[in-house]
Design a protein around this motif. Sequence first.
Motif, mmCIF file in Angstrom:
data_model
loop_
_atom_site.group_PDB
_atom_site.id
_atom_site.type_symbol
_atom_site.label_atom_id
_atom_site.label_comp_id
_atom_site.label_asym_id
_atom_site.label_seq_id
_atom_site.Cartn_x
_atom_site.Cartn_y
_atom_site.Cartn_z
ATOM 1 N N ILE A 411 -55.476 11.409 -6.548
ATOM 2 C CA ILE A 411 -54.974 12.780 -6.713
ATOM 3 C C ILE A 411 -53.452 12.723 -6.719
ATOM 4 C CG2 ILE A 411 -54.890 15.080 -5.701
ATOM 5 C CD1 ILE A 411 -57.605 14.435 -4.388
ATOM 6 N N ILE A 435 -54.183 10.449 -2.098
ATOM 7 C CA ILE A 435 -53.489 11.713 -2.341
ATOM 8 C C ILE A 435 -52.000 11.426 -2.251
ATOM 9 C CG2 ILE A 435 -53.166 14.102 -1.600
ATOM 10 C CD1 ILE A 435 -55.932 13.975 -0.313
ATOM 11 N N ALA A 438 -48.732 15.342 -2.952
ATOM 12 C CA ALA A 438 -49.537 16.514 -3.319
ATOM 13 C C ALA A 438 -49.596 17.490 -2.146
ATOM 14 C CB ALA A 438 -50.940 16.086 -3.726
ATOM 15 N N CYS A 441 -54.265 20.359 -1.010
ATOM 16 C CA CYS A 441 -55.515 19.762 -1.475
ATOM 17 C C CYS A 441 -56.548 19.799 -0.347
ATOM 18 C CB CYS A 441 -55.292 18.329 -1.942
ATOM 19 S SG CYS A 441 -54.267 18.191 -3.422
ATOM 20 N N LEU A 458 -53.110 9.440 2.523
ATOM 21 C CA LEU A 458 -52.115 10.441 2.138
ATOM 22 C C LEU A 458 -50.736 9.806 2.145
ATOM 23 C CD1 LEU A 458 -54.482 12.415 2.784
ATOM 24 C CD2 LEU A 458 -52.743 14.018 3.596
ATOM 25 N N SER A 461 -47.493 13.557 1.460
ATOM 26 C CA SER A 461 -48.245 14.758 1.073
ATOM 27 C C SER A 461 -48.387 15.679 2.280
ATOM 28 C CB SER A 461 -49.624 14.376 0.535
ATOM 29 O OG SER A 461 -49.504 13.599 -0.641
ATOM 30 N N ASN A 464 -52.401 19.648 3.463
ATOM 31 C CA ASN A 464 -53.719 19.305 2.946
ATOM 32 C C ASN A 464 -54.741 19.362 4.072
ATOM 33 O OD1 ASN A 464 -52.857 18.364 0.123
ATOM 34 N ND2 ASN A 464 -51.555 17.128 1.460
#
Length: 747
Positions: A411, A435, A438, A441, A458, A461, A464
């Motif tokens: 992602i 991820i 991002a 999410c 992650l 990020s 999330n």
Amino acid sequence: MNRNLASVMALLLFMGTLALTFNVSQVKADGSWVWVRDTVTGAYGEAVVGTGTALYIARGTSFYGYLPANDSFVELAGPPKPDGYAFKTGTALAWDFNDYIYALCGAATGDSRRWFYRYGISSNSWETLANTTADQGEGNAITRVGIDNNIYATIGGEQRATYFMRYDPSTNSWSDAPADPPDGMGDGSSLVWTGGEHLYALRGEFIETSPLYDFWRYSLTDDAWTLMTDIPALPHSGGTGGVGDGGSLLYAGFWLPSHEDYIYALSGNQAHPDGIPDNRTYRYTISTSSWERLADFPFGVGYYVGCRLGYADGHIYAWQGAPSTWTGGGDDLAKYRLAWIVDDDGPADFRTIKEAVSMVIMGSHVDTVYVKAGTYNESYIEVVKGMTLIGENRNTTIIDGKGADGAVIAIKTSDVCISGFTIRNPAWGTPGIYIGMAFRCSVGNNLISSNSGYGIDLYRSSYNALSDNIITLNNKGIRFYSSSNNSINNNIIWSNGYGVYLEFESMNNTLNGNTITNNTVYGISLAYASRTSVYHNNFINNAAHVTLQDASNSTWDDGSSGNFWSDYNGTDLNGNGIGDTPYTIDANNQDRYPLIVPAVWNYSNPIPVVWAGAIYPVALSSNSTISGFKFNQPQMQISFNVTGPSGTVGYCNVTIQKTLLADSPWTITIDDVPKTDYTKTENGTHTFIYFTYTHASTSHIVIQGTSVIPEFPKFLVLPLLIITTLLTTAICKRRKRDWRAHAIIIC
């Protein structure tokens, strides 16, 4: 039937003109209805229901099924016809999310009909059920509520009073206990449950010549109705507007989490005059209580009463159900796409997940991909546009990277949701889900296993959510690198090497409600990670529960309750469920309020009770939903709550270790009422107690013994005695030395 391009373009131009003329919210440009096929024309007494894979249509004396997978439309077993006719005005259908479709059979003006049936999908047969307790009519509407597994219905219509009732399948009985709607209901009434405490209803028309736009919400908790924002069914084509024949509601959030905030609707034929086809569709946003206009049908509905909408295979389906003289022939079926469907071995939009993801990335207005059960040997599914990927079942919808090409899912953008998959076997040393850079999410309800790197990784990020996943047999379960303000909630993180690893400037992350167990290196590690909040988690049998390296300002409780630690060596002498002494992690970190039993637990597994460094499991086997388990040592009791459909019979099998709690005799109460007809068996180490009860919503059960584990169990007495003796000896020697020193000073 002429459906050439020129006709379609003219129709679209006409719909746009209507939207501007009547000041309705603009037609959304990101969706359209597509004609599917001819079926059967309408009749007095009709309705539609969808089951996620199929549609079912009641019509007059007949019952039909449509299977989108192979575009088959077949007549099924006919319903009972006690007065020579099966379905009449006010027919309504509801699926129980299992094997039955329930049917209110409706009534014509002047009829006194109360018939209620259910259709068995697997048996293709009908069963007569208890009649409704009031006459049915045009205002009939019906839906299933999963909280109590009951069927809720409005009963009545324009010529008779409207009641709100509840049917209990376990007792085959109706109750009129729920509060009745604010006003009478009629043609175009519809009812849906949205998965929580609320039901929503279109009132329909109650007086044939007066347009009504009423949209209501019912609270199961408060037993009360609330008026919500009116549906904008404004006048058109010389009519008066309002909801009428064919008014319908549909909630698709049970199948598609990305649509949990929406209710889809048809306004149906206008209140007056009858016979003006209506092709307007709407979407209601629950969180904002607002309506928007969607694309119009390629045909009109109306004239006959009954819900026309059903969900199946990623689409809303709409059946015309109109007279044969209407444009389109009255028998048209159309669909509106909500999701792309992927199936590795059956009819679908795509065979691979990558193909569907690419379709969304290329600009499709539909941003949801629904993947049917199967094994998809795919790797490095790169997601660079916000979308939702949904697996049919996390145990049977498997994405296997086969050790190739990096992460299984990568992602690289914000606003992505992944749920319902088994994700396994990425390239060596890479994560199951990556991820990177991002935000917002969501990764939930997945089984993430057999990854040689991280289960979920992650990288830089934030904001999330990782929730309700099973993360197991990975080298490292979850890793955050320079990632902040994320949540890890209600996951089972077990039998990894490393459970959770937060490192390098990861800040303000929260772990809540997780079970972190049997990880072979550590449960959670914080390395240069600050302000981490950890509470209501279960740390059980990890090689080391926690390791810390420069983990500043972290907290291990919420101010009143903390975590469950399987090696906690304290006790709970006031019986409040909180250990009497803190759980020490290191010199700067402690859980001030350690739990004696887990705060969050799957009660199908034995419940661990920790006492003085040992675990005493209590096993509960029941057909009820169990909650709120507690062990109270001072009162020598365990207690818990049971919930089930009212009137049904529940049971509990309880297994208790005798060294934790024993009897002579037991005292059992249910809602403070003594329960004497229980069965007790035992062996040398355990007691087994069995009893039954009648569900009445939620009941509180207390099992009281006569002897309980002492403050210090026997296995601790000898070590404590030795320690006490040594301490006493040391103190005496010190006092003797101090006396001698004092005597010398005096001299």
